[in-house]
Design a protein around this motif. Structure first.
Motif, PDB file in Angstrom:
ATOM      1  N   SER A  17      -0.822   0.646  -4.685  1.00  0.00           N
ATOM      2  CA  SER A  17      -1.795   1.732  -3.445  1.00  0.00           C
ATOM      3  C   SER A  17      -1.646   2.929  -3.162  1.00  0.00           C
ATOM      4  O   SER A  17      -1.839   3.228  -4.053  1.00  0.00           O
ATOM      5  N   PRO A  18      -2.670   3.368  -2.028  1.00  0.00           N
ATOM      6  CA  PRO A  18      -3.261   4.223  -1.713  1.00  0.00           C
ATOM      7  C   PRO A  18      -1.798   5.317  -1.273  1.00  0.00           C
ATOM      8  O   PRO A  18      -2.374   6.349  -1.111  1.00  0.00           O
ATOM      9  N   TYR A  19      -1.002   5.353  -1.511  1.00  0.00           N
ATOM     10  CA  TYR A  19       0.259   5.889  -0.576  1.00  0.00           C
ATOM     11  C   TYR A  19       0.934   6.958  -1.392  1.00  0.00           C
ATOM     12  O   TYR A  19       1.698   5.251  -1.636  1.00  0.00           O
TER      13      TYR A  19
ATOM     14  N   THR B  69      -1.454   4.302   8.140  1.00  0.00           N
ATOM     15  CA  THR B  69      -2.443   3.118   7.548  1.00  0.00           C
ATOM     16  C   THR B  69      -2.738   2.075   8.725  1.00  0.00           C
ATOM     17  O   THR B  69      -2.723   0.837   8.383  1.00  0.00           O
TER      18      THR B  69
ATOM     19  N   GLY C  16       1.071  -1.333   0.011  1.00  0.00           N
ATOM     20  CA  GLY C  16      -0.326  -0.051   0.389  1.00  0.00           C
ATOM     21  C   GLY C  16       0.458   1.270  -0.267  1.00  0.00           C
ATOM     22  O   GLY C  16       0.262   2.294  -0.600  1.00  0.00           O
TER      23      GLY C  16
ATOM     24  N   ARG D 214      -3.261  11.907  -7.659  1.00  0.00           N
ATOM     25  CA  ARG D 214      -4.444  12.055  -6.976  1.00  0.00           C
ATOM     26  C   ARG D 214      -6.076  10.708  -8.004  1.00  0.00           C
ATOM     27  O   ARG D 214      -7.068  10.505  -7.640  1.00  0.00           O
TER      28      ARG D 214
ATOM     29  N   GLY E 200      -6.188   7.930  -7.499  1.00  0.00           N
ATOM     30  CA  GLY E 200      -7.020   7.917  -6.684  1.00  0.00           C
ATOM     31  C   GLY E 200      -5.941   7.303  -4.694  1.00  0.00           C
ATOM     32  O   GLY E 200      -6.196   6.689  -4.444  1.00  0.00           O
ATOM     33  N   ALA E 201      -4.818   8.373  -5.693  1.00  0.00           N
ATOM     34  CA  ALA E 201      -3.785   8.199  -4.496  1.00  0.00           C
ATOM     35  C   ALA E 201      -3.559   9.025  -4.102  1.00  0.00           C
ATOM     36  O   ALA E 201      -3.136   9.609  -4.399  1.00  0.00           O
ATOM     37  N   ASP E 202      -3.098   9.142  -2.929  1.00  0.00           N
ATOM     38  CA  ASP E 202      -2.378  10.477  -1.672  1.00  0.00           C
ATOM     39  C   ASP E 202      -0.755  10.513  -1.949  1.00  0.00           C
ATOM     40  O   ASP E 202      -0.042  10.112  -1.543  1.00  0.00           O
TER      41      ASP E 202
END
Length: 287
Positions: A199-201, A274, A168, A228, A231-233
């Motif tokens: 991965s979101p980050y 997380t 992630g 972004r 969908g990821a920061d």
């Protein structure tokens, strides 16, 4: 200027009648200029290909390097140039391999009876060889430019690794100047990794970037916005005091993008997001 049909025929006849002598002495002349950097067998094969293609062009009529009948000759010259460029020879060394034929032909012509055509023939042969040398030089330059472009692209990819830290979370450690071309590679590789890993980050670490100006900041912001949309920061780390002062002086706004002074701070921030429990946090909780 193309050789006349008559002169072309005499060249083809001369090359055919003295084929062994021409290929042997031409090979020796090239070998002397390259100082043993290619084997005799390889050089002889190249010379034989050139010799054969010149005979074919000469027997086909008036030799013009741009004509269809010289297509095989051009192909052999281009292949020779590409091979020499990849092997690290210089453009001069490559062209000399063609110009060496002049001395061989001059020696042969001087041994022939003078019927009033020797000088005219040699001038015509020299012009053709000059054009062959120039064609070889141009082919060499195109190949070298292509090789340099490929190497530059490979270096860009190597200098912008995207590392998966754990499930992630990915990181992009940037080192050196961030220009438009490299920023595009960073964005593409980061987005592809986000897709591949889900991965979101993502952590973009600029500790190794010597200076941040408006252009560099814009590249980073575009990368964050693109991530972004996937969908990821993103968290930007490596904001040293000097860079922070520059960013403020330039009036650059990172908005709601998380920024951290060091990669360690960014990692701790992501751990909190997380919910991963570190040994330090576990020790504090158990105490």
């Amino acid at each position: 200027m193309a050789l006349s049909t008559e002169v072309s025929g005499r060249l083809a006849g001369l090359l055919t009648e003295h084929a062994d002598v021409v290929t042997q002495r031409w090979t020796e002349a090239i070998a002397a200029s390259l100082r043993g950097r290619l084997s005799q067998a390889e050089l002889r094969g190249q010379v034989q290909d050139l010799h054969r293609s010149m005979v074919v062009a000469g027997e086909g009529g008036a030799i013009d390097l741009e004509s269809e009948r010289a297509a095989e000759l051009r192909a052999v010259l281009a292949e020779l140039s590409r091979g020499r460029a990849r092997q690290g020879f210089t453009a001069t060394e490559t062209a000399i391999s063609i110009y060496a034929l002049k001395d061989v032909l001059l020696e042969l012509i001087e041994g022939l009876p003078d019927d009033g055509t020797r000088l005219r023939d040699f001038v015509g042969f020299s012009r053709l060889i000059d054009k062959m040398g120039l064609f070889t030089f141009e082919s060499y330059v195109r190949t070298r430019e292509s090789l340099i472009a490929d190497q530059a692209e490979q270096l860009l990819e190597l200098s912008t690794p995207v590392v998966k830290l754990w499930e992630g979370v990915v990181a992009v450690p940037l080192v050196g100047t961030l220009d438009s071309a490299r920023a595009q590679v960073v964005m593409e590789r980061l987005l592809q990794t986000l897709v591949d890993t889900g991965s979101p980050y993502a952590i973009i670490d600029i500790t190794g970037v010597p200076a941040v100006d408006t252009q560099v900041a814009q590249h980073i912001l575009k990368t964050v916005v693109a991530a972004r949309l996937m969908g990821a920061d993103c968290i930007i780390s490596g904001i040293r005091p000097q860079i922070a002062q520059t960013i403020v002086a330039l009036g650059i706004e990172f908005g709601d993008i998380a920024t951290k002074a060091s990669l360690a701070d960014a990692l701790r921030h992501v751990l909190r997001l997380t919910g991963v429990e570190t040994p330090h946090r576990r020790a504090r909780r158990e105490a």
